[in-house]
Design a protein around this motif. Structure first.
Motif, PDB file in Angstrom:
ATOM      1  N   ASP A  30      59.414 -19.854  31.019  1.00 40.26           N
ATOM      2  CA  ASP A  30      57.961 -19.898  30.968  1.00 40.26           C
ATOM      3  C   ASP A  30      57.557 -20.859  29.851  1.00 40.26           C
ATOM      4  N   LEU A  31      56.420 -21.505  30.027  1.00 40.09           N
ATOM      5  CA  LEU A  31      55.943 -22.449  29.017  1.00 40.09           C
ATOM      6  C   LEU A  31      55.403 -21.748  27.775  1.00 40.09           C
ATOM      7  N   ASP A  32      55.041 -20.472  27.916  1.00 45.84           N
ATOM      8  CA  ASP A  32      54.481 -19.704  26.802  1.00 45.84           C
ATOM      9  C   ASP A  32      55.607 -19.044  26.014  1.00 45.84           C
ATOM     10  N   PRO A  33      55.804 -19.421  24.757  1.00 42.41           N
ATOM     11  CA  PRO A  33      56.906 -18.842  23.974  1.00 42.41           C
ATOM     12  C   PRO A  33      56.749 -17.332  23.762  1.00 42.41           C
ATOM     13  N   ASN A  34      55.527 -16.832  23.742  1.00 41.56           N
ATOM     14  CA  ASN A  34      55.328 -15.388  23.580  1.00 41.56           C
ATOM     15  C   ASN A  34      55.829 -14.625  24.802  1.00 41.56           C
ATOM     16  N   ARG A  35      55.546 -15.163  25.962  1.00 42.80           N
ATOM     17  CA  ARG A  35      56.044 -14.534  27.191  1.00 42.80           C
ATOM     18  C   ARG A  35      57.570 -14.572  27.234  1.00 42.80           C
ATOM     19  N   LEU A  36      58.115 -15.707  26.824  1.00 44.36           N
ATOM     20  CA  LEU A  36      59.571 -15.843  26.841  1.00 44.36           C
ATOM     21  C   LEU A  36      60.202 -14.877  25.842  1.00 44.36           C
ATOM     22  N   GLY A  37      59.559 -14.710  24.687  1.00 48.58           N
ATOM     23  CA  GLY A  37      60.072 -13.770  23.697  1.00 48.58           C
ATOM     24  C   GLY A  37      60.056 -12.350  24.201  1.00 48.58           C
ATOM     25  N   ALA A  38      58.980 -11.962  24.897  1.00 47.02           N
ATOM     26  CA  ALA A  38      58.900 -10.616  25.464  1.00 47.02           C
ATOM     27  C   ALA A  38      59.974 -10.404  26.524  1.00 47.02           C
ATOM     28  N   PHE A  39      60.256 -11.448  27.288  1.00 50.08           N
ATOM     29  CA  PHE A  39      61.309 -11.389  28.307  1.00 50.08           C
ATOM     30  C   PHE A  39      62.675 -11.176  27.659  1.00 50.08           C
ATOM     31  N   ILE A  40      62.951 -11.884  26.588  1.00 49.61           N
ATOM     32  CA  ILE A  40      64.223 -11.716  25.871  1.00 49.61           C
ATOM     33  C   ILE A  40      64.334 -10.292  25.330  1.00 49.61           C
ATOM     34  N   ASP A  41      63.229  -9.766  24.804  1.00 43.45           N
ATOM     35  CA  ASP A  41      63.238  -8.419  24.242  1.00 43.45           C
ATOM     36  C   ASP A  41      63.567  -7.360  25.288  1.00 43.45           C
ATOM     37  N   MET A  42      63.219  -7.616  26.541  1.00 47.69           N
ATOM     38  CA  MET A  42      63.512  -6.626  27.587  1.00 47.69           C
ATOM     39  C   MET A  42      64.914  -6.791  28.175  1.00 47.69           C
ATOM     40  N   GLY A  43      65.651  -7.776  27.659  1.00 48.26           N
ATOM     41  CA  GLY A  43      67.034  -7.940  28.101  1.00 48.26           C
ATOM     42  C   GLY A  43      67.299  -9.150  28.963  1.00 48.26           C
ATOM     43  N   GLY A  44      66.306 -10.033  29.094  1.00 49.82           N
ATOM     44  CA  GLY A  44      66.487 -11.234  29.882  1.00 49.82           C
ATOM     45  C   GLY A  44      67.157 -12.347  29.103  1.00 49.82           C
ATOM     46  N   ILE A  45      67.612 -13.349  29.831  1.00 49.01           N
ATOM     47  CA  ILE A  45      68.266 -14.514  29.236  1.00 49.01           C
ATOM     48  C   ILE A  45      67.331 -15.710  29.366  1.00 49.01           C
ATOM     49  N   ALA A  46      66.949 -16.299  28.244  1.00 49.16           N
ATOM     50  CA  ALA A  46      66.051 -17.450  28.268  1.00 49.16           C
ATOM     51  C   ALA A  46      66.804 -18.681  28.770  1.00 49.16           C
ATOM     52  N   ALA A  47      66.300 -19.295  29.819  1.00 49.17           N
ATOM     53  CA  ALA A  47      66.920 -20.507  30.350  1.00 49.17           C
ATOM     54  C   ALA A  47      66.469 -21.718  29.535  1.00 49.17           C
ATOM     55  N   ARG A  48      67.332 -22.715  29.466  1.00 49.17           N
ATOM     56  CA  ARG A  48      66.985 -23.941  28.744  1.00 49.17           C
ATOM     57  C   ARG A  48      65.926 -24.733  29.497  1.00 49.17           C
ATOM     58  N   ASP A  49      66.076 -24.754  30.819  1.00 46.85           N
ATOM     59  CA  ASP A  49      65.165 -25.521  31.664  1.00 46.85           C
ATOM     60  C   ASP A  49      65.362 -25.079  33.107  1.00 46.85           C
ATOM     61  N   ILE A  50      64.646 -25.716  34.027  1.00 49.48           N
ATOM     62  CA  ILE A  50      64.741 -25.352  35.439  1.00 49.48           C
ATOM     63  C   ILE A  50      66.157 -25.574  35.961  1.00 49.48           C
ATOM     64  N   GLY A  51      66.772 -26.677  35.533  1.00 48.34           N
ATOM     65  CA  GLY A  51      68.130 -26.955  35.991  1.00 48.34           C
ATOM     66  C   GLY A  51      69.098 -25.867  35.591  1.00 48.34           C
ATOM     67  N   ASN A  52      68.951 -25.313  34.407  1.00 50.96           N
ATOM     68  CA  ASN A  52      69.806 -24.243  33.924  1.00 50.96           C
ATOM     69  C   ASN A  52      69.679 -22.995  34.808  1.00 50.96           C
ATOM     70  N   ILE A  53      68.446 -22.651  35.173  1.00 53.93           N
ATOM     71  CA  ILE A  53      68.238 -21.512  36.077  1.00 53.93           C
ATOM     72  C   ILE A  53      68.870 -21.794  37.432  1.00 53.93           C
ATOM     73  N   GLY A  54      68.634 -22.982  37.953  1.00 51.23           N
ATOM     74  CA  GLY A  54      69.190 -23.327  39.257  1.00 51.23           C
ATOM     75  C   GLY A  54      70.703 -23.273  39.293  1.00 51.23           C
ATOM     76  N   ALA A  55      71.337 -23.766  38.237  1.00 50.90           N
ATOM     77  CA  ALA A  55      72.798 -23.804  38.193  1.00 50.90           C
ATOM     78  C   ALA A  55      73.410 -22.423  38.030  1.00 50.90           C
ATOM     79  N   GLU A  56      72.705 -21.521  37.347  1.00 52.64           N
ATOM     80  CA  GLU A  56      73.266 -20.205  37.031  1.00 52.64           C
ATOM     81  C   GLU A  56      72.987 -19.133  38.080  1.00 52.64           C
TER      82      GLU A  56
END
Length: 299
Positions: A30-56
């Motif tokens: 997500d472009l919003d760092p606060n949203r991404l931080g909340a996602f990490i707190d719930m146990g998610g893995i922050a992707a580097r970019d779209i390509g990283n998500i696609g590859a994984e």
């Protein structure tokens, strides 16, 4: 399966929450760092970019705002299609125009990557609670394969077609109805306020009558408690959805009289209160009549 989510707002964060809860390793962006931080707190893995998500990931949910964003994420330079492996799937949960979904599907046709066109209904509560309704369009074999991923975020998965655009078409029909229900509720609330009826009385009657339903009851609850922001139902989303419904009606030559009226009510609400949620449209009508509907009494 490893899952990904692009777009971690009110809806996407709910998808993430329930995928993680169901045990899926989940990447997010997500472009919003606060949203991404909340996602990490719930146990998610922050992707580097779209390509990283696609590859994984084996399945990636795309929960963005419009068709241009969806196309960019999926088919743009370094988009998902450039990085995902054959047999994996993009699950398009965003609501976009049916013709946009058809065009994306056509451009993906030779990629070997499946497209599941499945807009959702249920709003913020449904996303967070994992009880969304999905209008899923893809071949049955594809839907069977990805059923466990979809079931993690949805209580009702309807198979509405097998082609991209079929899901978006059903969603456009649904939103034309929901928009009309919302607008009728806003007007009835203003009428009751002007007449001096309390919000609780109106809610008691509406909710126990044949007119009562989840859409009407929830909207009226928000109105009488004056909850016009922060409810997870941005007025911009419904305004956009009604625009899609109206566009489909124009494309097919179908008159949509009540949806058109709802469109104008939402347009007025968005213009006056651009930071509000759906229910803020009531305030525009209340200001015209000079009365407000509160739970305990009209003012």
């Amino acid at each position: 399966m490893k899952c990904g989510i692009i777009g971690l707002g009110d809806m996407g964060s709910g998808l993430a929450k329930n995928l993680i809860k169901s045990g899926f390793e989940t990447y997010g962006l997500d472009l919003d760092p606060n949203r991404l931080g909340a996602f990490i707190d719930m146990g998610g893995i922050a992707a580097r970019d779209i390509g990283n998500i696609g590859a994984e990931c084996d399945a990636v949910f795309v929960m963005v705002m419009n068709g241009d964003q969806a196309r960019s994420v999926m088919l743009g330079k370094d988009g998902l299609v450039s990085h995902m492996t054959a047999g994996s799937a993009i699950i398009l949960t965003a609501t976009i125009k049916p013709h946009e979904a058809r065009a994306i599907g056509a451009d993906m046709a030779e990629s070997g990557i499946h497209l599941i066109d499945t807009p959702v209904s249920g709003g913020f509560p449904g996303a967070q609670g994992g009880t969304l309704t999905m209008m899923a369009a893809a071949p049955d074999a594809v839907l069977d394969l990805y059923a466990p991923v979809m079931a993690a975020v949805s209580a009702n998965i309807h198979r509405v077609g097998d082609r991209p655009g079929d899901g978006q078409t059903v969603k456009a029909c649904l939103q034309s109805l929901i928009g009309a229900q919302f607008s009728a509720t806003f007007e009835a609330a203003a009428l009751a306020a002007k007449a001096g009826v309390s919000g609780q009385v109106l809610l008691d009657v509406f909710s126990s009558s044949s007119a009562g339903c989840g859409v009407v009851n929830n909207a009226l609850e928000k109105i009488i408690d004056r909850q016009f922001t922060g409810t997870g139902s941005s007025i911009h989303t419904m305004h956009k959805d009604l625009t899609i419904s109206m566009g489909l009606g124009e494309e097919l030559g179908v008159p949509l009289h009540t949806a058109a009226a709802a469109m104008q009510i939402f347009h007025a609400g968005r213009t006056k209160y651009p930071d509000g949620d759906n229910w803020v449209c009531t305030r525009v009508i209340e200001e015209i009549v000079g009365a407000e509907l509160h739970r305990n009494k009209a003012k």
